[in-house]
Enzyme design. Structure first.
Site, short mmCIF file in Angstrom:
data_model
loop_
_atom_site.label_atom_id
_atom_site.label_comp_id
_atom_site.label_asym_id
_atom_site.label_seq_id
_atom_site.Cartn_x
_atom_site.Cartn_y
_atom_site.Cartn_z
N ASN A 208 -92.58 -50.84 32.74
CA ASN A 208 -92.39 -51.32 34.39
C ASN A 208 -93.65 -51.46 35.20
O ASN A 208 -95.05 -51.89 34.10
CB ASN A 208 -92.32 -50.25 34.01
CG ASN A 208 -90.86 -49.27 34.31
OD1 ASN A 208 -90.04 -50.07 33.67
ND2 ASN A 208 -91.04 -48.43 34.05
N LYS A 287 -93.29 -63.07 15.06
CA LYS A 287 -93.15 -63.29 16.43
C LYS A 287 -91.88 -63.94 17.03
O LYS A 287 -91.40 -65.48 15.36
CB LYS A 287 -94.09 -64.35 16.10
CG LYS A 287 -93.95 -65.15 17.98
CD LYS A 287 -95.66 -65.46 18.02
CE LYS A 287 -95.01 -66.24 19.08
NZ LYS A 287 -96.87 -67.26 19.76
N PHE A 321 -90.61 -37.96 40.26
CA PHE A 321 -90.60 -39.02 41.08
C PHE A 321 -90.26 -39.76 41.54
O PHE A 321 -88.98 -40.00 40.28
CB PHE A 321 -92.45 -39.71 40.70
CG PHE A 321 -93.08 -39.53 40.80
CD1 PHE A 321 -93.73 -38.50 40.63
CD2 PHE A 321 -94.39 -39.75 42.71
CE1 PHE A 321 -95.26 -37.48 40.93
CE2 PHE A 321 -95.24 -39.49 42.49
CZ PHE A 321 -95.24 -37.62 41.68
N LYS A 335 -80.88 -36.70 41.94
CA LYS A 335 -82.06 -37.27 40.25
C LYS A 335 -82.78 -35.71 40.37
O LYS A 335 -82.78 -35.12 39.95
CB LYS A 335 -82.94 -38.19 40.96
CG LYS A 335 -82.95 -39.44 40.40
CD LYS A 335 -83.94 -40.64 40.34
CE LYS A 335 -83.18 -42.40 40.74
NZ LYS A 335 -84.67 -42.91 40.88
N LYS A 339 -81.09 -34.51 37.10
CA LYS A 339 -82.06 -33.51 36.65
C LYS A 339 -82.80 -32.24 35.57
O LYS A 339 -83.28 -32.27 35.60
CB LYS A 339 -83.75 -34.62 36.51
CG LYS A 339 -83.32 -36.36 36.36
CD LYS A 339 -84.33 -37.20 35.82
CE LYS A 339 -84.11 -38.39 36.27
NZ LYS A 339 -84.96 -39.71 35.91
#
Ligand code: CTP
Length: 405
Positions: A208, A287, A321, A335, A339
């Site tokens: 992210n 890989k 956040f 949220k 939560k």
């Protein structure tokens, strides 16, 4: 209370004139100010102007014969309860970062034990130059506190970052350093910061966008205010904050385990990290080779750390956040409820002064009692204190309620 002394270093920058305002405001707060003016600083402002406001002699020369009975740089270094360099030039930062002591300011700063605050001011290209940024990071690692410059029109005509921070912000950072608030003493705070990396194979991962700056600023500010801080951090390139227990992690699964493991021993959790929401279903040991048709990735959801902690929060205070690009209030509040949080700090990631990589941020803080407050645009350091103030008010309220029962 004993009168506090600040040693103020003024270096060569057009913003040197603002030193007069800084001195005058500190003096109004009862602080004694001693000024060290560098050679290039004296091209922008005269010792006489500074001396008149400070009402103490301004030191410019290493080898001044007027005070031969004291080794002056040592005397000033000892006298300082806080050391401020404002404006700080790129040249000063380079010298301080590498231990060069070739004038009164750089010599005195090497000899002081006082907290050192630095407010840089320079052209934005200079400020953003990697060598200057690396010097800033080196100094931060050694405990120097930076009062980040603002953005705007610069004296050279350019527009960008590099303008000396607002004088009020500088003065309040100095006053905080002189009289550190210890309101969070005894509070055990768990903070998460940064992104996570979800490996696909030995060389690739998905992640992210997150610099970790907000979480690090919170951890640092809380530790300064006396909290016992554990910082669970994904991979970032930031110096470890001082007096903080740092737990480095890589994947969101690692982060889950680290936060979960420390949760029982904390009074409050601030989840400023941006853990990845998805992780590859399978990790390839080798890989992955290129194929003609590209690559289809099968991803699964990661565990929601905050949601899991919310389910067993008991008396703890939880702050999350929410990074949103639309329907900020609605998404953030849902949220908060889902939560089981006390607070959620929501920012609009499309706004210019908020979000990734920048030094400023702006949030709306929603609480579980229906309240919503806008922080206004401020530095991440100032915002960290603003968020901690809200947390502290809630701790006090909960203690008051527990006391009344
Ligand atoms: N969070 C978490 N664990 C995750 C993802 C997010 O603990 N796996 C936390 C973040 O640290 C943040 C809060 O949850 O404090 C909200 O994160 P965000 O990504 O905005 O929300 P999500 O719940 O992931 O919802 P969505 O992606 O649908 O917006």
């Amino acid at each position: 209370m004993k009168q506090k002394t600040v040693v103020l270093g003024v270096t060569g920058s057009i913003a040197a004139y603002k030193a007069c305002d800084i001195i005058s405001r500190l003096k109004k707060q009862g602080v004694e100010v001693h000024v060290i003016l560098t050679e290039s600083g004296s091209r922008f402002i005269t010792p006489l102007a500074l001396e008149t406001i400070a009402a103490t002699p301004v030191v410019t020369d290493m080898f001044n014969r007027e005070t031969p009975w004291e080794v002056e740089h040592i005397a000033l270094a000892k006298k300082a309860d806080a050391f401020l360099v404002a404006p700080a030039s790129a040249n000063f930062l380079g010298k301080a970062a590498h231990g060069i002591a070739d004038d009164m300011l750089t010599t005195t700063i090497l000899a002081t034990h006082a907290p050192i605050l630095v407010a840089p001011a320079m052209n934005s290209a200079m400020y953003l130059n990697p060598v200057v940024q690396e010097n800033i990071q080196l100094l931060q690692k050694r405990g120097y506190r930076f009062i980040s410059p603002g953005e705007g029109r610069l004296a050279c005509g350019d527009t960008g970052v590099g303008r000396l921070a607002e004088v009020e912000d500088i003065v309040s950072a100095v006053l905080d350093a002189l009289n550190p608030r210890q309101d969070l003493a005894g509070v055990r705070l768990l903070v998460s910061a940064g992104p996570t990396q979800e490996a696909l194979d030995p060389v690739r991962y998905i992640t992210n966008r997150s610099s970790g700056k907000m979480g690090y600023a919170i951890a640092q500010a809380a530790a300064r205010r006396g909290a016992e801080v554990t910082l669970v951090s994904g991979p970032v390139s930031l110096p470890a904050p001082q007096r903080v227990k740092l737990v480095p992690v890589v994947s969101s699964d690692d982060m889950f385990r680290a936060v979960d493991g420390a949760f029982a021993g904390c009074d409050a959790l601030i989840m400023a990290a941006a853990p990845a929401d998805f992780t590859p279903q399978n990790l390839s040991g080798q890989k992955i080779k290129k194929q003609g048709n590209g690559l289809n990735l099968a991803l699964k959801n990661t565990r929601d750390i905050l949601l899991a902690m919310g389910q067993k929060k008991e008396g703890r205070i939880l702050m999350g956040f929410a990074a949103e690009s639309e329907n900020l209030a609605q998404n953030a509040q849902s949220k908060l409820r889902r939560k089981n949080l006390d607070f959620i700090a929501a920012n609009d990631i499309l706004a210019q002064d908020a979000g990734f990589g920048v030094d400023t941020n702006r949030v709306t803080l929603y609480d579980d009692r229906g309240g919503a407050r806008d922080s206004g645009s401020m530095t991440k350091d100032a915002l960290a204190d603003w968020l901690l103030d809200a947390l502290w008010a809630r701790i006090q309220r909960n203690r008051g309620r527990a006391g009344a029962e």
